[in-house]
Design a protein around this motif. Sequence first.
Motif, PDB file in Angstrom:
ATOM      1  N   CYS A 174      -9.830  44.192  -8.901  1.00 55.06           N
ATOM      2  CA  CYS A 174      -9.524  44.118 -10.343  1.00 55.06           C
ATOM      3  C   CYS A 174      -8.916  42.773 -10.706  1.00 55.06           C
ATOM      4  CB  CYS A 174      -8.575  45.256 -10.732  1.00 55.06           C
ATOM      5  SG  CYS A 174      -9.332  46.888 -10.698  1.00 55.06           S
ATOM      6  N   PHE A 213      -7.086  52.042  -0.416  1.00 52.85           N
ATOM      7  CA  PHE A 213      -7.907  51.901  -1.621  1.00 52.85           C
ATOM      8  C   PHE A 213      -7.172  51.136  -2.707  1.00 52.85           C
ATOM      9  CE2 PHE A 213      -8.388  53.663  -5.915  1.00 52.85           C
ATOM     10  CZ  PHE A 213      -9.642  53.160  -6.219  1.00 52.85           C
ATOM     11  N   ALA A 228     -14.799  47.087 -11.821  1.00 55.93           N
ATOM     12  CA  ALA A 228     -14.371  47.294 -10.435  1.00 55.93           C
ATOM     13  C   ALA A 228     -14.982  48.570  -9.864  1.00 55.93           C
ATOM     14  CB  ALA A 228     -12.850  47.353 -10.368  1.00 55.93           C
ATOM     15  N   PHE A 263      -8.575  47.859  -4.211  1.00 57.63           N
ATOM     16  CA  PHE A 263      -9.012  47.998  -5.596  1.00 57.63           C
ATOM     17  C   PHE A 263      -8.222  47.051  -6.501  1.00 57.63           C
ATOM     18  CE2 PHE A 263      -9.401  50.409  -9.678  1.00 57.63           C
ATOM     19  CZ  PHE A 263     -10.791  50.386  -9.759  1.00 57.63           C
ATOM     20  N   TRP A 290     -14.840  51.751  -4.674  1.00 59.39           N
ATOM     21  CA  TRP A 290     -14.719  53.020  -5.414  1.00 59.39           C
ATOM     22  C   TRP A 290     -15.599  54.104  -4.803  1.00 59.39           C
ATOM     23  CZ3 TRP A 290     -11.520  55.446  -8.290  1.00 59.39           C
ATOM     24  CH2 TRP A 290     -11.923  56.451  -9.162  1.00 59.39           C
TER      25      TRP A 290
END
Length: 1059
Positions: free
Chosen positions: A109, A101, A78, A105, A88
């Motif tokens: 994932c 985020f 990720a 994120f 990221w």
Amino acid sequence: MYIRRLCWPSRLQCARRAAVPRHVQCRQQEAHRWKHLGCGTYRAVIFDMGGVLIPSPGKVAAEWEVRNQIPPGTILKAFVKDGENGIWMRFMRGEIKTNDFLQEFGRVCSEISKTTVPVDSFFSLMTSKQMARPFPVMTEAISQIRAKGLQTAVLSNNFYLSNGKSFLPLDRKQFDVVVESCVEGICKPDPRLYQLCLQRLGLQPSDSIFLDDLGPNLKAAASLGIHTIKVDDPETAVKELEALLGFPLRMGIPNTRPVRKNMEIPKDALQTYLKNLLGSGGPGPLELLQFDHGQSNPTYYIKWADHQLVLRKKPPGALLPSAHAVEREFRIMRALANAGVPVPTVLDLCEDLSVVGTPFYLMEYCPGLIYKDPSLPGLDPSHRRAIYTAMNKALCTIHSVDLKATGLEGYGKQGDYLPRQVQTWTKQYRAAETSTIPAMERLIQWLPLHLPQEQRTTVVHGDFRLDNLLFHPEKPEVLAVLDWELSTLGDPLSDVAYSCLAHYLPSSFPLLRGFSDQDVRQLGIPSAEEYFRMYCLHMGIPAIENWNFYLAFSFFRVAAILQGVYKRSLTGQASSATAGQSGKLAEFMSNLAWDFATKEGFRIFKEMPVTKPLTRSHHVWSRVQGLLSPTGTRRYSSVPEASPAHATKGDLVLSPEGLSPRVRTLYCRLQQFMEQQVYPAEPELQRHQASADRWSPSPLIEDLKDKAKAEGLWNLFLPLESDPEQKYGAGLTNVEYAHLCEVMGMSLYAPEMFNCSAPDTGNMELLVRYGTEEQKARWLIPLLEGRVRSCFAMTEPQVASSDATNIEASIREEDGVYVINGRKWWISGILDPRCQLCVFMGKTDPQAPRHQQQSVLLVPMDTPGIQVIRPLTVYGLDDAPGGHGEVLFERVRVPKENIVLGPGRGFEIAQGRLGPGRIHHCMRLIGFSERALALMKARVKSRVAFGKPLVEQGTILADIAQSRVEIEQARLLVLKTAHLMDVAGNKAAALEIAMIKMVAPSMAYRVIDRAIQAFGAAGLSGDYPLAQFFAWARALRFADGPDEVHRLAVARMELKPRA
């Protein structure tokens, strides 16, 4: 620091240079060689952060994934996904906020791993003080660099936290320049970031050295003319930096600190003693530091003239009998020095109290490696195995010493070692006892009755564990065995068992770290059983059968020691600053000891010959037939024979000791979390619940939720049958979860901390079983992550809602949407400001067959037309912040895609929602009852009425006995029900489900009522949890369906004809 490529996570070194005695004087040689190294042209050192100054995010991610059963490499994939435009990299450039985020994120994932990934948990761990602690070797190096007049800088790919501050867990005063990617809007390896750092330092590239753990970042720096060092491990990197700079960077003595105020010793008298012993010293004062290591005898580093020494003394004040025998330590080390045993070199024993106030002995100092973390992070699996093999061989060397040749025949009594040890540690415990520990009382009775019959006699170390060994810095070789305070002559197997303590302790355990929450196979560390076999092979003795006894004894002994440490901490006599934690730890250790005692009891039982076959049937149906089925086999359940597939689904585990190693680890971690986090937080949570702010969630709850996530104690409730691929939960069977759920039930506040509280658990299971992928993405994932809460709206004030077909709230289709109208009440959780989803049950077709009239809709709580009329109370308790609301739904418009399964499926869904959830309350009620009984027992032991303690009153004793019997009966029925749900399905277990929902609330109601009666008026107050327990137990006789409905169901099934 947090760069776009994390394929080179740094290797952390847990081994720290240790100060111990021996004839090795290499520090002076190291200091001398700096005169011949280094060009002396560098003017600044620039450090990356992650992987250089603190643990790398890649390393943290790898360990977190193992602990949380996330597919390996998920986080790293990720990190690098979509390159410069990935989530990221954008986060590190400061382009997005933390909450956005985490949401994105987490989605990335989850896509990569094909399962739910609790990224909040990973982010909390990565940014926690525990994980973001700077490496001591680097901190010391920075101090030495600045002392020489060089500049220092940190150049880090970094991000902002939710509080608006950048993540920089460093002392900014250590650096002349700090350059962070999130502040500057550019990331390494962009050359502009390096040039910006050099510009602020006012230097040319050739004037500086840059340390990073990642190749691309180093390549970019080197292309500008900066000298680079790749950091694979901090210790090695510092050595390379020393060579470049031309001066040493590690001048201090590792694992030492200034002497604690209550542990100071007179320097003048000590210096006079040293002059008499060693001769005249050179110029300069005596330098004195205290070692952090050790809990018992204070140990000091001494530098005087050319001498580097270690002094170990008895602690001050009144001491327990025969404890802290430094005289014995001196004697045994001197005797073993010529017997092939690696021991420190001792110089003198001083019993003159006028020198430092207590007896002490003196030995020489030398550097070496002490592995403080027994999981040996940073080492490869083969190296870890070699370390433990060397440890095992060192123990065999000790146990092979010829007692006569070494003059140690009289070092201790020969024979009856274990009986004497049990007696000794019982006395030590009694002398230090501050309160009653039930497991210790049981062990004090059990151990003398189960002593092994055959015992060898050898030298035993008494405290043989990894962090009491000094290792060679270059190879897996034990240089010295330390801390001989508890040594004597005795049964060597006690040493073997003691050296395996770490196998059964979690990594978060204070004072004595372990690795029970990690996979020893992946670590490369021998299992406890393998370690025992290795010892037997080295010693040439038969395999050990009764090693559970030795483990029980070892944990019992440690519990007694920890109780002594705790008692000394209360008077300021303990040598360690962390000694005050040991009070609760003594109880934890004693519980572990009792677990092994129970296992040993089972082993003995299994080995007993069967003298008479069992003849009782365990079937619950009343029949005229004989006790055996037509095939001549006994049956142990109230359901038809399970298919072979069902038969392998789960076992009926009656006690936590029988759980699988993985679940047993979860159970132990959960117990520890309850002891260390939940129970201490209860007073504050109770105050919040009674305050004017009670309708807002407690910040403490949110903090404890983050900690529970970090411990892997999250979403434990989803049963394996609903989530066979373990995409969303822990993959526990109903039986396994029953044991954990009971522990959570011991606190009213605990279930929410682990995201295992109603009504969210039932709603999440509903979404897992019946939700579309879109519904899961919108509602299930936020619920699983604990970011939102939910409610379930079924009960109505105008009808008897115990019959779900009575509900009248309407769901009508209009203009392509569903329109809801109706009044609901007792809607638990709807008042919580975090509640964003209402699972609503209403009628879509009143003319359809009775069980096909209802439908279920997912209603966002911000939909217009939802009006909370009032909060309801249970015996005056409003249960804030979730509460129980009476709610009016007026023309609430819901998209058609929010229906679950389809029109007319509501009754089916409601029944399915109450699958395993049917007995979660019953499991928790067992926990309520156990806590109430424990409080009752403690209360009656401390109160006196009519001239004698309450515990001696006959009615009290009868109540305690009756409560114990009822709890055990209910627990067995809960576990049997859970087992049948596992092996035969919820439908086949309908009878047991109905029975336990009859039994558990009434049982808890009675047990808690007896406890309240024993407490007197205090039991009615908010000072204890009993009143709230009582209210909940009574309410649950309705919440899970009225008792009358369950009785009716049981009677009907009982009267059905059976084949």
